[in-house]
Design an enzyme around this catalytic site. Structure first.
Site, PDB file in Angstrom:
ATOM      1  N   GLY A  28       0.800  -1.220   0.000  1.00 12.70           N
ATOM      2  CA  GLY A  28       0.000   0.000   0.000  1.00 12.70           C
ATOM      3  C   GLY A  28       0.832   1.269   0.000  1.00 12.70           C
ATOM      4  N   HIS A  78       4.418   1.458  -7.974  1.00 14.99           N
ATOM      5  CA  HIS A  78       3.355   0.452  -7.927  1.00 14.99           C
ATOM      6  C   HIS A  78       2.464   0.550  -9.172  1.00 14.99           C
ATOM      7  CE1 HIS A  78       4.042   1.313  -3.484  1.00 14.99           C
ATOM      8  NE2 HIS A  78       4.245   0.010  -3.527  1.00 14.99           N
ATOM      9  N   GLN A 127      14.285  -9.479  -3.628  1.00 18.16           N
ATOM     10  CA  GLN A 127      12.939 -10.045  -3.449  1.00 18.16           C
ATOM     11  C   GLN A 127      12.477 -10.735  -4.728  1.00 18.16           C
ATOM     12  OE1 GLN A 127       9.500  -8.065  -1.341  1.00 18.16           O
ATOM     13  NE2 GLN A 127       8.977  -7.496  -3.433  1.00 18.16           N
TER      14      GLN A 127
HETATM   15  P1  AMP Z   1       6.001  -2.466  -1.566  1.00 17.93           P
HETATM   16  O1  AMP Z   1       4.634  -1.887  -1.439  1.00 17.93           O
HETATM   17  O2  AMP Z   1       7.100  -1.511  -1.246  1.00 17.93           O
HETATM   18  O3  AMP Z   1       6.132  -3.810  -0.890  1.00 17.93           O
HETATM   19  O4  AMP Z   1       6.185  -2.764  -3.111  1.00 17.93           O
HETATM   20  C1  AMP Z   1       5.274  -3.549  -3.825  1.00 17.93           C
HETATM   21  C2  AMP Z   1       5.835  -3.857  -5.196  1.00 17.93           C
HETATM   22  O5  AMP Z   1       6.079  -2.638  -5.893  1.00 17.93           O
HETATM   23  C3  AMP Z   1       7.188  -4.607  -5.122  1.00 17.93           C
HETATM   24  O6  AMP Z   1       7.231  -5.602  -6.134  1.00 17.93           O
HETATM   25  C4  AMP Z   1       8.173  -3.490  -5.393  1.00 17.93           C
HETATM   26  O7  AMP Z   1       9.383  -3.950  -5.963  1.00 17.93           O
HETATM   27  C5  AMP Z   1       7.418  -2.615  -6.365  1.00 17.93           C
HETATM   28  N1  AMP Z   1       7.968  -1.268  -6.323  1.00 17.93           N
HETATM   29  C6  AMP Z   1       8.114  -0.463  -5.250  1.00 17.93           C
HETATM   30  N2  AMP Z   1       8.731   0.685  -5.593  1.00 17.93           N
HETATM   31  C7  AMP Z   1       8.995   0.598  -6.913  1.00 17.93           C
HETATM   32  C8  AMP Z   1       9.637   1.463  -7.866  1.00 17.93           C
HETATM   33  N3  AMP Z   1      10.141   2.634  -7.507  1.00 17.93           N
HETATM   34  N4  AMP Z   1       9.730   1.042  -9.142  1.00 17.93           N
HETATM   35  C9  AMP Z   1       9.237  -0.177  -9.514  1.00 17.93           C
HETATM   36  N5  AMP Z   1       8.625  -1.026  -8.675  1.00 17.93           N
HETATM   37  C10 AMP Z   1       8.501  -0.645  -7.395  1.00 17.93           C
END
Ligand code: AMP
Length: 282
Positions: free
Chosen positions: A31, A37, A153
């Site tokens: 979130g 995202h 990850q």
């Molecule tokens: P999180 O909400 O931080 O757990 O991220 C959820 C998903 O969004 C994960 O697969 C992250 O790698 C991806 N994500 C977060 N930030 C970025 C970004 N700046 N660029 C690309 N993907 C992202």
């Protein structure tokens, strides 16, 4: 677009889509959604008939002294972003819906989760693999979308899916950055204005390392030393790690050859930020 906190309701909806022969994409998130995202959701919408976004701050991937209680949340803003991006369902469960009080089953990878972030966050990837497995079992998507922002990850999830024969295509998506280079992250909200400025050392180090490889440098030690010197020049920055590893196995490499990942984790004040680049050197 529907929002539900109920596992049963997600299953009912997905079953209905399946009856109609529709394909399903899943975008797992914690979130506080931003453009990073959104890029995953956009890709999922383009490649699937229906898209589920999970929006869940997963308690078991946080260590005891980490930021679980302060992690930013804004479900209303998340709803608007998902709706605008064309998602079909947000799964936003309470922790109690996901974890029974006597929950005691975990999914854990080994070598691939041991280095980099696994060193300073020893239970993190076990929490990630467990929740991602649960989300896969709940949604049973055809494809799931992950950002290269969290490169380890992505490697860990790919390994888990391969090792456990999960019939799901894992799609990796590029890092989305602010205009000045900082990789977008929900945790950027923790930074005060001077820390926000100092945080630019991460992307500066990443771009510099990438450029050295482009210019022909292959010695990991030299590339990493240069990246470290850029970060060390910023008094507010404290290095957790600056490393070069094989992008799939996450084992250290001496030379930038094949598909390598240069990954960094840096504290800016009390906020821990990560960034990386992948180079394909033939
Ligand atoms: P999180 O909400 O931080 O757990 O991220 C959820 C998903 O969004 C994960 O697969 C992250 O790698 C991806 N994500 C977060 N930030 C970025 C970004 N700046 N660029 C690309 N993907 C992202």
């Amino acid at each position: 677009m529907e929002l539900t906190g109920s596992i049963k309701e997600v299953r009912r909806q997905v079953k209905e889509w399946r009856k109609q022969g529709l394909s399903v994409g899943l975008v797992p998130t914690m979130g506080y959604l931003h453009e990073g995202h959104k890029s995953l959701i956009d890709r999922a919408v383009a490649e699937n008939d229906k898209v589920v976004v999970s929006d869940f701050v997963n308690p078991i991937q946080f260590g005891a002294n980490e930021d679980l209680s302060t992690y930013p949340r804004d479900i209303e803003a998340d709803k608007s972003l998902c709706e605008a991006a064309g998602a079909d369902l947000i799964f936003h469960p309470e922790p109690e819906e996901m974890y029974a009080p006597d929950f005691s089953t975990f999914v854990e990878t080994q070598q691939v989760s041991a280095g980099l972030c696994g060193k300073s966050r020893p239970t993190h990837f076990r929490g990630v693999c467990t929740v991602v497995s649960k989300l896969f079992n709940i949604v049973m998507p055809d494809r799931a979308y992950f950002g290269q922002k969290d490169a380890q990850q992505l490697a860990v999830v790919r390994r888990m899916v391969r090792d456990l024969n999960m019939d799901i295509e894992i799609v990796g998506c590029p890092i989305i950055r602010e205009e000045d280079g900082l990789a977008k992250s929900s945790r950027n909200t923790y930074l005060n204005p001077s820390e926000r400025q100092a945080a630019l050392v991460l992307s500066r180090a990443i771009f510099a390392g990438e450029e050295m490889i482009k210019q022909g440098e292959r010695e990991a030690e030299k590339i990493l030393a240069h990246m470290k010197s850029i970060i060390d020049a910023e008094p507010m920055a404290k290095i957790d790690y600056v490393e070069m590893v094989d992008a799939d196995t996450i084992q250290p490499v001496q030379k930038a050859e094949g598909r390598v990942l240069a990954a960094i984790a840096v504290y800016i004040g009390t906020t821990r930020l990560i960034d990386n680049f992948i180079a394909e050197v033939r």
